[in-house]
Design an enzyme around this catalytic site. Structure first.
Site, mmCIF file in Angstrom:
data_model
loop_
_atom_site.group_PDB
_atom_site.id
_atom_site.type_symbol
_atom_site.label_atom_id
_atom_site.label_comp_id
_atom_site.label_asym_id
_atom_site.label_seq_id
_atom_site.Cartn_x
_atom_site.Cartn_y
_atom_site.Cartn_z
ATOM 1 N N GLU A 9 44.096 8.007 3.330
ATOM 2 C CA GLU A 9 42.909 7.726 4.146
ATOM 3 C C GLU A 9 42.284 6.369 3.767
ATOM 4 O O GLU A 9 41.916 5.610 4.655
ATOM 5 C CB GLU A 9 41.894 8.861 3.957
ATOM 6 C CG GLU A 9 40.665 8.706 4.822
ATOM 7 C CD GLU A 9 39.628 9.788 4.575
ATOM 8 O OE1 GLU A 9 39.956 10.990 4.649
ATOM 9 O OE2 GLU A 9 38.475 9.434 4.297
ATOM 10 N N ARG B 111 39.434 9.805 11.352
ATOM 11 C CA ARG B 111 39.272 8.742 10.339
ATOM 12 C C ARG B 111 39.882 7.415 10.810
ATOM 13 O O ARG B 111 40.473 6.671 10.012
ATOM 14 C CB ARG B 111 39.887 9.131 8.996
ATOM 15 C CG ARG B 111 39.325 10.359 8.381
ATOM 16 C CD ARG B 111 37.873 10.217 7.918
ATOM 17 N NE ARG B 111 37.361 11.510 7.532
ATOM 18 C CZ ARG B 111 36.676 12.315 8.353
ATOM 19 N NH1 ARG B 111 36.369 11.933 9.591
ATOM 20 N NH2 ARG B 111 36.277 13.481 7.947
ATOM 21 N N SER C 144 38.346 11.771 -0.155
ATOM 22 C CA SER C 144 39.666 12.336 0.152
ATOM 23 C C SER C 144 40.706 11.223 0.181
ATOM 24 O O SER C 144 40.515 10.236 0.886
ATOM 25 C CB SER C 144 39.666 13.004 1.522
ATOM 26 O OG SER C 144 38.787 14.081 1.500
HETATM 27 C C1 LIG Z 1 32.809 10.674 -3.495
HETATM 28 C C2 LIG Z 1 33.180 10.248 -2.102
HETATM 29 C C3 LIG Z 1 33.007 11.144 -1.046
HETATM 30 C C4 LIG Z 1 33.356 10.765 0.255
HETATM 31 N N1 LIG Z 1 33.156 11.667 1.251
HETATM 32 C C5 LIG Z 1 33.497 11.324 2.526
HETATM 33 C C6 LIG Z 1 33.285 12.256 3.593
HETATM 34 O O1 LIG Z 1 32.760 13.335 3.410
HETATM 35 N N2 LIG Z 1 33.678 11.876 4.831
HETATM 36 C C7 LIG Z 1 34.228 10.658 5.081
HETATM 37 O O2 LIG Z 1 34.554 10.376 6.242
HETATM 38 N N3 LIG Z 1 34.422 9.757 4.096
HETATM 39 C C8 LIG Z 1 34.065 10.057 2.831
HETATM 40 N N4 LIG Z 1 34.274 9.164 1.817
HETATM 41 C C9 LIG Z 1 34.906 7.871 2.113
HETATM 42 C C10 LIG Z 1 33.906 6.726 2.406
HETATM 43 O O3 LIG Z 1 32.669 7.000 1.838
HETATM 44 C C11 LIG Z 1 33.719 6.454 3.903
HETATM 45 O O4 LIG Z 1 34.945 6.180 4.529
HETATM 46 C C12 LIG Z 1 32.761 5.273 4.149
HETATM 47 O O5 LIG Z 1 32.316 5.364 5.479
HETATM 48 C C13 LIG Z 1 33.359 3.882 3.920
HETATM 49 O O6 LIG Z 1 32.304 2.920 4.016
HETATM 50 P P1 LIG Z 1 32.312 1.577 3.109
HETATM 51 O O7 LIG Z 1 31.153 0.752 3.503
HETATM 52 O O8 LIG Z 1 32.381 1.938 1.672
HETATM 53 O O9 LIG Z 1 33.643 0.904 3.604
HETATM 54 P P2 LIG Z 1 34.726 0.050 2.749
HETATM 55 O O10 LIG Z 1 35.405 0.995 1.806
HETATM 56 O O11 LIG Z 1 34.047 -1.127 2.170
HETATM 57 O O12 LIG Z 1 35.700 -0.380 3.903
HETATM 58 C C14 LIG Z 1 36.404 0.554 4.683
HETATM 59 C C15 LIG Z 1 37.029 -0.203 5.879
HETATM 60 O O13 LIG Z 1 35.985 -0.699 6.702
HETATM 61 C C16 LIG Z 1 36.128 -2.114 6.879
HETATM 62 N N5 LIG Z 1 34.761 -2.681 6.993
HETATM 63 C C17 LIG Z 1 33.718 -2.522 6.156
HETATM 64 N N6 LIG Z 1 32.642 -3.182 6.635
HETATM 65 C C18 LIG Z 1 33.016 -3.761 7.798
HETATM 66 C C19 LIG Z 1 32.363 -4.572 8.775
HETATM 67 N N7 LIG Z 1 31.070 -4.954 8.658
HETATM 68 N N8 LIG Z 1 33.065 -4.984 9.875
HETATM 69 C C20 LIG Z 1 34.368 -4.632 10.033
HETATM 70 N N9 LIG Z 1 35.053 -3.891 9.135
HETATM 71 C C21 LIG Z 1 34.367 -3.452 8.031
HETATM 72 C C22 LIG Z 1 36.875 -2.591 5.664
HETATM 73 O O14 LIG Z 1 37.564 -3.797 5.934
HETATM 74 C C23 LIG Z 1 37.845 -1.426 5.456
HETATM 75 O O15 LIG Z 1 38.926 -1.538 6.347
HETATM 76 C C24 LIG Z 1 33.902 9.484 0.508
HETATM 77 C C25 LIG Z 1 34.061 8.580 -0.562
HETATM 78 C C26 LIG Z 1 33.695 8.949 -1.846
HETATM 79 C C27 LIG Z 1 33.854 7.962 -2.962
#
Ligand SMILES: Cc1cc2nc3c(=O)[nH]c(=O)nc-3n(C[C@H](O)[C@H](O)[C@H](O)COP(=O)(O)OP(=O)(O)OC[C@H]3O[C@@H](n4cnc5c(N)ncnc54)[C@H](O)[C@@H]3O)c2cc1C
Length: 344
Positions: free
Chosen positions: A334, A164, A238
């Site tokens: 996380e 992660r 998580s």
């Molecule tokens: C119900 C649920 C289930 C989930 N299950 C999983 C799972 O099974 N496995 C897992 O790994 N995760 C899981 N997650 C967590 C999450 O979905 C992932 O980590 C996802 O990849 C985050 O993407 P995001 O676009 O929402 O990022 P954000 O939450 O918007 O950002 C996360 C990080 O990425 C950075 N970021 C975003 N976009 C950019 C960009 N263009 N350039 C540089 N930095 C950027 C942000 O600054 C921040 O530091 C889950 C979440 C939920 C709510």
């Protein structure tokens, strides 16, 4: 010209659904607009935050500085000698990428079905599930260096992926904004189904039933049964990482608690199942008024209604402290905390 909005509500911008306001907000669909926003933030002395799908962040009630939301869409494929590259804009939903690849008859991403958030967020967090991580499929990603205004292509090695984590989460990596990412899908697809529930469903690698679409459907079914649906219950997935402990500590814990779930690592170290630790610390289903532990999954903290980021942090600290008192192991979050530090 980029539009910067001050005192912008972020209430609908994260899956946790916490109430929050950004000092400033901007959406940018070109590298020119991204740089305009970066310059504006520099001029005003604002810290810069990048927000994708908001599924792995906890926002404090007031986020100081500029929250920048990149908007880069599009999915295309490129044939390669040893397979296919599928290239997606940073802001595409990861799940749309998974669906599109399956529709195009391409296997390789199906285990990542139904993970919320964007392609860029998944690269930054090295998202993973059911035996597969982004790191195993990423070929390269292209990012904007906000200090020079130039673009740079990162190989998988340069992304320096960990559990992660990636280079983009480090101090040196934070100046890059990801614009697009390319995934290499294998020419000869084999299912990744060693994960217990998938192995049970498909009964072995040679099973004819394990097609990309069938694995994708099964992953969706397993997830729907145990994870909260972000449209109904606020969470960030998580909340805690599985902690890694040294050999001696692992041995001591296993002797004292033979049912402890552990995953062996190189050098005798072990990754411990954080969910087991939370349950065994007597926190199963533990809840306060606004924040609680999801009854079907000890690692997930949920918004029970009206929570602010501060409530989530306070609750998470309580969980961390109780686990530490009981097992001498420190849990780390996380999700990315925006507007404060984990220990503030
Ligand atoms: C119900 C649920 C289930 C989930 N299950 C999983 C799972 O099974 N496995 C897992 O790994 N995760 C899981 N997650 C967590 C999450 O979905 C992932 O980590 C996802 O990849 C985050 O993407 P995001 O676009 O929402 O990022 P954000 O939450 O918007 O950002 C996360 C990080 O990425 C950075 N970021 C975003 N976009 C950019 C960009 N263009 N350039 C540089 N930095 C950027 C942000 O600054 C921040 O530091 C889950 C979440 C939920 C709510």
């Amino acid at each position: 010209m980029i539009k910067i909005k001050e005192n912008y509500s972020l209430d609908d911008r994260t899956t946790f659904g916490v109430r929050a306001t950004a000092e400033a907000w901007a959406e940018a669909g070109t590298t020119g607009e991204l740089m305009e926003a970066v310059e504006a933030a520099k001029e005003r002395g604002w810290p810069l935050h990048v927000l994708g799908g908001g599924s792995n962040v906890i926002l404090m009630s007031r986020v100081p500085g500029l929250v920048l939301h990149p908007v880069f869409h599009g999915i295309r494929r490129e044939a390669e000698k040893d397979g296919t590259l599928i290239v997606a804009g940073a802001s595409e939903a990861l799940d749309r990428l998974v669906r599109t690849s399956i529709e195009w008859g391409l296997g390789g991403l199906e285990n990542l079905a139904a993970i919320p958030g964007t392609v860029a967020g998944a690269v930054v967090q090295n998202a993973g599930a059911y035996g597969l991580e982004i790191a195993e499929r990423l070929a390269w990603c292209r990012a904007l260096d906000t200090e020079t205004g130039k673009e740079r292509v990162f190989t998988t090695e340069e992304c320096d992926f960990g559990y992660r984590s990636s280079f983009f989460k480090t101090e040196a990596g934070k100046r890059f904004i990801i614009l697009e990412a390319a995934f290499r899908l294998p020419a000869r697809w084999t299912p990744v189904i060693a994960y217990k529930e998938l192995a049970l469903a498909f009964g072995g690698k040679d099973s004819d039933a394990a097609t990309p679409a069938a694995v994708e459907a099964k992953v969706r079914e397993i997830r729907a049964a145990k994870l909260p649906d972000p449209r109904e219950t606020g969470s960030a997935g998580s909340f805690f990482k599985n902690p890694v402990v040294a050999k001696l500590k692992a041995r001591e814990l296993i002797t004292l608690h033979p049912s402890l779930v552990t995953y062996p690592l190189a050098g005798g170290r072990a990754k411990l199942a954080a969910g087991w630790l939370i349950d065994a610390a007597g926190l199963k289903g533990y809840a306060e008024e606004k924040v609680g532990i999801w009854p079907k999954h000890a690692l997930i903290l949920v918004n029970r209604g009206g929570a602010a980021g501060e409530d989530v942090l306070r609750f998470a600290h309580e969980v961390r402290d109780r686990v530490e008192r009981r097992f001498g192991v420190e849990l780390e979050p996380e999700p990315v905390i925006m507007g404060a530090g984990w220990d503030d």
